[in-house]
Motif scaffolding. Structure first.
Motif, short mmCIF file in Angstrom:
data_model
loop_
_atom_site.label_atom_id
_atom_site.label_comp_id
_atom_site.label_asym_id
_atom_site.label_seq_id
_atom_site.Cartn_x
_atom_site.Cartn_y
_atom_site.Cartn_z
N ARG A 1 -24.58 -31.27 35.41
CA ARG A 1 -23.40 -31.77 34.70
C ARG A 1 -22.87 -30.73 33.73
NH1 ARG A 1 -25.64 -36.49 30.55
NH2 ARG A 1 -26.86 -35.10 29.17
N GLN A 2 -21.60 -30.95 33.34
CA GLN A 2 -20.92 -29.99 32.47
C GLN A 2 -19.93 -30.72 31.57
OE1 GLN A 2 -18.36 -27.07 34.46
NE2 GLN A 2 -19.04 -25.53 32.98
N PRO A 3 -20.25 -30.87 30.31
CA PRO A 3 -19.25 -31.41 29.37
C PRO A 3 -18.05 -30.49 29.33
CG PRO A 3 -21.44 -31.39 28.40
CD PRO A 3 -21.53 -30.59 29.65
N SER A 4 -16.90 -31.06 29.05
CA SER A 4 -15.67 -30.29 29.05
C SER A 4 -15.75 -29.08 28.12
CB SER A 4 -14.50 -31.19 28.63
OG SER A 4 -13.30 -30.47 28.59
N GLY A 5 -15.48 -27.90 28.66
CA GLY A 5 -15.48 -26.68 27.87
C GLY A 5 -16.86 -26.14 27.54
N LYS A 6 -17.89 -26.75 28.10
CA LYS A 6 -19.25 -26.31 27.79
C LYS A 6 -19.98 -25.83 29.04
CE LYS A 6 -19.64 -29.13 23.66
NZ LYS A 6 -20.49 -30.06 22.85
N GLY A 7 -21.27 -25.55 28.88
CA GLY A 7 -22.06 -24.96 29.96
C GLY A 7 -22.66 -25.99 30.91
N LEU A 8 -23.50 -25.48 31.80
CA LEU A 8 -24.09 -26.27 32.87
C LEU A 8 -25.48 -26.75 32.47
CD1 LEU A 8 -23.11 -23.78 35.69
CD2 LEU A 8 -22.03 -26.00 35.27
N GLU A 9 -25.76 -28.00 32.81
CA GLU A 9 -27.07 -28.59 32.52
C GLU A 9 -27.61 -29.21 33.80
OE1 GLU A 9 -29.17 -31.67 29.37
OE2 GLU A 9 -27.11 -32.09 30.01
N TRP A 10 -28.78 -28.72 34.23
CA TRP A 10 -29.43 -29.30 35.40
C TRP A 10 -30.01 -30.65 35.04
CZ3 TRP A 10 -34.80 -30.20 35.84
CH2 TRP A 10 -35.18 -30.72 37.08
N LEU A 11 -29.88 -31.61 35.98
CA LEU A 11 -30.37 -32.97 35.74
C LEU A 11 -31.56 -33.33 36.62
CD1 LEU A 11 -26.94 -34.82 35.52
CD2 LEU A 11 -28.38 -34.02 33.63
#
Lengths: 112, 117
Positions: free
Chosen positions: B40-50
């Motif tokens: 996932r990726q919050p708007s304007g932010k980096g990538l987070e594996w779930l």
């Protein structure tokens, strides 16, 4: 968790110049099988990320040979030779050695 | 040709359960070595594996989400699923699914999920 730390670029980069993006991992990504589990992705504006490089230095299918990956167990570089307008976006490094999988915070490339 | 497409509710309220579906083609999750991951990726932010799920039903989760995640698959229908319980505004993000090997090889277009009261 393995922490991935990316360096910044001196933006904007003149078109035709080369650009090098650095990434450092808090633990060696070199596996006993000889492979280094470091990947690079490019996320162009408004698009999904796309794979550029896997196993530290292997270009993904269809990726321009202007992109090259190198490094050691903990220090990595993505080099873009002769940057073009289509290279604009955010570059991420990512480790696939162990869980939880982690990404760097991203490096933005702008072209002049 | 490998394609993936995410679908979700678009908007939901805090404390609800988020259910996401990844519908894919061009590969099978019953094939040795295949897997699907969620990022996932919050708007304007980096990538987070779930989470990841593999052909043999092996599953891995990001411990930072503290047991809120459940990943599953329907091999017959070429789908993978992710549930996130007790959502909060911090779960507002674009959610991607991707085919995995030792890397995230192919990505879907992403689905935007907004958590708001």
């Amino acid at each position: 968790d393995i922490v991935m730390t990316q360096g910044a670029l001196p933006n904007p980069v003149p078109s035709g110049e080369s650009a090098s993006i650095t990434c450092q991992s808090s633990k060696s990504l070199l596996h006993s099988n000889g492979k280094t589990y470091l990947n690079w992705y490019l996320q162009r504006p408004g698009q999904s990320p796309q794979l550029l490089i896997y196993w530290m230095s292997t270009r993904a299918s269809g990726v321009s040979d202007r992109f090259s990956g190198s490094g050691s167990g903990t220090d990595f570089t993505l080099k873009i030779s002769s940057v073009e307008a289509e290279d604009v976006g955010v570059y991420y490094c990512q480790q696939f050695l162990e869980y939880p999988l982690t990404f760097g915070s991203g490096t933005k490339l702008e072209i002049k | 040709q490998v394609t993936l497409k995410e679908s979700g509710p678009g908007i939901l309220q805090p404390s609800q359960t988020l259910s996401l579906t990844c519908t894919f083609s061009g590969f099978s999750l019953s094939t040795y070595g295949m897997g699907v991951g969620w990022i996932r990726q919050p708007s304007g932010k980096g990538l987070e594996w779930l989470a990841n799920i593999w052909w043999d039903d092996d599953k891995y989760y990001n411990p930072s989400l503290k047991n809120r995640l459940t990943i599953s698959k329907d091999t017959s229908n070429n789908q993978a699923f992710l549930k996130i319980t007790n959502v909060d505004t911090a779960d507002t993000a674009t959610y991607y699914c991707a085919r995995i090997g030792d890397w995230f090889a192919y990505w879907g277009q992403g689905t935007l999920v907004t958590v708001s009261s």
